[in-house]
Design a protein around this motif. Sequence first.
Motif, mmCIF file in Angstrom:
data_model
loop_
_atom_site.group_PDB
_atom_site.id
_atom_site.type_symbol
_atom_site.label_atom_id
_atom_site.label_comp_id
_atom_site.label_asym_id
_atom_site.label_seq_id
_atom_site.Cartn_x
_atom_site.Cartn_y
_atom_site.Cartn_z
ATOM 1 N N GLN A 25 0.786 -0.976 0.247
ATOM 2 C CA GLN A 25 -0.098 -0.031 -0.335
ATOM 3 C C GLN A 25 1.000 1.136 -0.061
ATOM 4 O O GLN A 25 0.411 2.471 -0.122
ATOM 5 C CB GLN A 25 -1.031 -0.037 1.288
ATOM 6 C CG GLN A 25 -1.976 -1.336 1.232
ATOM 7 C CD GLN A 25 -2.664 -1.546 2.419
ATOM 8 O OE1 GLN A 25 -2.676 -0.554 3.403
ATOM 9 N NE2 GLN A 25 -3.308 -2.730 2.589
ATOM 10 N N MET A 71 1.316 4.563 -2.685
ATOM 11 C CA MET A 71 1.083 5.730 -2.810
ATOM 12 C C MET A 71 2.289 6.287 -3.762
ATOM 13 O O MET A 71 1.866 7.270 -3.805
ATOM 14 C CB MET A 71 1.200 5.834 -1.318
ATOM 15 C CG MET A 71 0.679 7.253 -1.150
ATOM 16 S SD MET A 71 0.248 7.845 0.827
ATOM 17 C CE MET A 71 -1.120 7.047 0.636
ATOM 18 N N GLN A 114 1.993 6.561 -6.860
ATOM 19 C CA GLN A 114 0.444 6.993 -7.421
ATOM 20 C C GLN A 114 1.521 9.456 -7.303
ATOM 21 O O GLN A 114 0.982 10.153 -7.988
ATOM 22 C CB GLN A 114 -1.170 7.961 -6.349
ATOM 23 C CG GLN A 114 -1.290 5.899 -7.288
ATOM 24 C CD GLN A 114 -2.341 5.808 -5.769
ATOM 25 O OE1 GLN A 114 -2.173 6.053 -4.803
ATOM 26 N NE2 GLN A 114 -3.444 5.052 -5.884
ATOM 27 N N GLU A 155 3.626 12.640 1.085
ATOM 28 C CA GLU A 155 2.821 12.108 1.240
ATOM 29 C C GLU A 155 1.637 12.565 2.337
ATOM 30 O O GLU A 155 0.772 11.808 2.074
ATOM 31 C CB GLU A 155 3.593 10.674 1.988
ATOM 32 C CG GLU A 155 2.838 9.563 2.869
ATOM 33 C CD GLU A 155 3.903 8.651 3.180
ATOM 34 O OE1 GLU A 155 3.213 7.398 3.698
ATOM 35 O OE2 GLU A 155 4.814 8.241 4.105
ATOM 36 N N GLN A 197 -1.127 13.178 -0.207
ATOM 37 C CA GLN A 197 -1.303 12.629 -1.107
ATOM 38 C C GLN A 197 -2.427 11.569 0.187
ATOM 39 O O GLN A 197 -3.240 11.124 0.026
ATOM 40 C CB GLN A 197 -0.351 11.190 -1.128
ATOM 41 C CG GLN A 197 -0.765 10.330 -1.689
ATOM 42 C CD GLN A 197 -1.141 10.540 -3.889
ATOM 43 O OE1 GLN A 197 -1.014 11.731 -3.865
ATOM 44 N NE2 GLN A 197 -2.199 10.435 -4.606
ATOM 45 N N LYS A 198 -2.344 11.587 1.020
ATOM 46 C CA LYS A 198 -3.279 10.385 2.265
ATOM 47 C C LYS A 198 -4.320 11.121 2.409
ATOM 48 O O LYS A 198 -5.586 10.368 2.293
ATOM 49 C CB LYS A 198 -2.862 10.402 3.403
ATOM 50 C CG LYS A 198 -1.390 9.189 3.167
ATOM 51 C CD LYS A 198 -1.010 9.296 4.890
ATOM 52 C CE LYS A 198 0.024 8.059 5.140
ATOM 53 N NZ LYS A 198 0.184 7.707 6.296
ATOM 54 N N GLU A 250 -6.561 10.755 -1.257
ATOM 55 C CA GLU A 250 -6.898 9.325 -1.093
ATOM 56 C C GLU A 250 -8.002 9.943 0.062
ATOM 57 O O GLU A 250 -9.573 8.502 -0.496
ATOM 58 C CB GLU A 250 -5.896 8.236 -0.775
ATOM 59 C CG GLU A 250 -4.977 8.492 -1.382
ATOM 60 C CD GLU A 250 -5.352 7.470 -2.730
ATOM 61 O OE1 GLU A 250 -5.622 6.614 -2.586
ATOM 62 O OE2 GLU A 250 -5.331 8.257 -3.961
ATOM 63 N N TYR A 291 -0.238 1.121 -9.812
ATOM 64 C CA TYR A 291 -1.587 2.151 -9.281
ATOM 65 C C TYR A 291 -0.476 3.210 -9.884
ATOM 66 O O TYR A 291 -2.001 4.764 -9.918
ATOM 67 C CB TYR A 291 -1.047 2.435 -7.776
ATOM 68 C CG TYR A 291 -1.207 1.270 -6.954
ATOM 69 C CD1 TYR A 291 -2.221 0.699 -6.808
ATOM 70 C CD2 TYR A 291 -0.300 -0.089 -7.089
ATOM 71 C CE1 TYR A 291 -2.496 -0.167 -5.616
ATOM 72 C CE2 TYR A 291 -0.659 -1.205 -6.748
ATOM 73 C CZ TYR A 291 -1.785 -1.555 -5.741
ATOM 74 O OH TYR A 291 -1.721 -2.647 -5.561
ATOM 75 N N GLU A 312 -3.749 6.213 -11.157
ATOM 76 C CA GLU A 312 -3.976 7.757 -11.308
ATOM 77 C C GLU A 312 -3.760 8.562 -12.232
ATOM 78 O O GLU A 312 -4.107 9.818 -12.026
ATOM 79 C CB GLU A 312 -2.388 8.334 -10.617
ATOM 80 C CG GLU A 312 -1.923 9.263 -9.255
ATOM 81 C CD GLU A 312 -2.505 9.679 -8.118
ATOM 82 O OE1 GLU A 312 -3.038 10.736 -7.991
ATOM 83 O OE2 GLU A 312 -3.493 8.501 -7.983
#
Length: 629
Positions: free
Chosen positions: A115, A119, A122, A150, A153-154, A157, A187, A191
């Motif tokens: 995971q 990420m 992406q 990051e 990005q989280k 998401e 991924y 994206e």
Amino acid sequence: MKITDLLKCVSVDVNAAAKSKDEAINHLVDLMDKQGNLKDKEVYKQGIYAREELSTTGIGEGIAIPHAQSETVVAPGLAAMVVKDGVDYQSLDGNPAQLFFMIAVPKSSGNEHLQILAMLSQMLMDNDFKEALVNAKSKETFMRIIDEKEASQKEKETQKEVAQKSFSGSYQIVAVTACPTGIAHTYMAAEALEEKAKEMNVTIKVETNGSGGTKNALTAKEISECQAVIVAADKNVEMARFAGKPVIQVKVADGINKATDLIKQALSDDAPIYQSDNTVNLKIEDSNEGVGRTIYKHLMNGVSHMLPFVIGGGILIALAFLFDDYTIDPKNFGSNTELAAFLKNAGDTAFGFMLPILSGFIAMSIADRPGLAVGFVGGALASGGGSGFLGALAAGFAAGYLLIGLRKLFDYLPDAFEGLKPVLLYPFFGILIMALGMVFIINPPVAAVNNGITNILNSMGGSSKVLLGLVLGGMMAADMGGPINKAAYVFGTASITSGNYDIMAAVMIGGMVPPLAIALATLFFKNRFTKKEQSTTVTNFIMGFSFITEGAIPFAASDPLHILPACIAGSAVAGALSMAFGCTLMAPHGGIFVIGVISNPLGYFIALSIGAIVGMILLGLLKKPIASK
């Protein structure tokens, strides 16, 4: 876990010097080795080159992500480097690569790091982020840029998940992305498609088939309502669900680099209509489906994977009896000659996989990959414990829901145990509990029921078996490939393992009648059918003789009130006559092409002919002539 938990400063070089692809790979492997993650860096390097042979990991836009999953990797890790002058990495766009991330993944490991890597993949689709990394002046700055990106990005998401849950309309496009290792390109393609669709004001949902399993799975409703499907994949994905839809199939790299063109093509109505050759067409329903439909979906996942073993093995066994000499040793009939023994052994071997496969894939449908091993063991114990087909069914569902329970239970464990769950905790406790459940709970009563059913079938007299043939034959035409049809077919294939070969004969003949009855009707009652329908006469003859009931579906769908009663009656008559004539069949498929292994083949052909004629006559009586055009 964060990306910087996998990427250490010791494995980062922001001023690397490499003049070729080989030099770049060698330097990255050395950086990875500094983490202490590799038992043998040469073996790991071989894995990197093996992945490059499948397709270059230079994805374009100045980025390369070489990666390998290897037994020599002790723990998952990342290495990174920047070559400011660029390296000819044989990238997809032909441009030099400047930014490199190398990924090392153990052969057996948990899913959390996958995971994280998804990420990162992406994140690299963001040009500003990529440029910031290329221009980083130090390792520390490089790591800080990743941490900040990051976090954003989280949040992105999370917002995407909320938006999808609240979305109540229909997606214009649905897509699937997948690459051989399921680590990076899967991924990145997802994206790219999502970002380009957003820019073009197009609604899209993308399913990813990565190493951590299927994420964001498409539902049958979403597929049926979309305009087109994009499949960007370098490995097999489940395609039968897209039958009848416009589908664009490309390599995963095109999903990354040609997302805009793919979306435009999907919306232009130029995509070819996908035709599935899978007779067991599984439909994955949405989360609001009923209990009965959910159970049927899981059951059919097991059945669809089981059927190739049943069909291939069954036909081989039937051929063994066909080519053997009964007079040599009646007790060893089927294995007396060398050829017969070979065919019998091969068929028995295939049949031996039937119940574990059935149980394993039912469990996998319920609990994803962790359920597979536990289901396999349950099916094998059912086979050896006397509960047979019914026991394997019970084992499959028990294994699936057992794993769901274990997953919830192990959620209470500390994060340190996350990597142990899929490789140790799930299989150990799942198989142990499954074995205890089969031995003490499932096998005893189910074996008794199974033996009881077998005894009843074996003791049936002529009239009782004729009635059974009537019912099974009619069921095969009731929904032509749907739940009723599949229930009868599964009962027939299961009966083969119990030695009740007359049941399979009745089942197959019932499935052959509908296309044959329609073919005859289009030939002798032409004024009841359109010119287009009349043109299918030869096709329906072929499909009927090949035991492909689904050939009658277009007719049944257009006029069910007249087509279905006629076909059901014809199939019921054929099934009853097959029983009355004492026909038996040890092969679970093949149609007229396995007539040589049917006992009383003349009687079987007569029963088939009478059933098809009955269906034809009823079609002529029930359907009204149509106006000529």
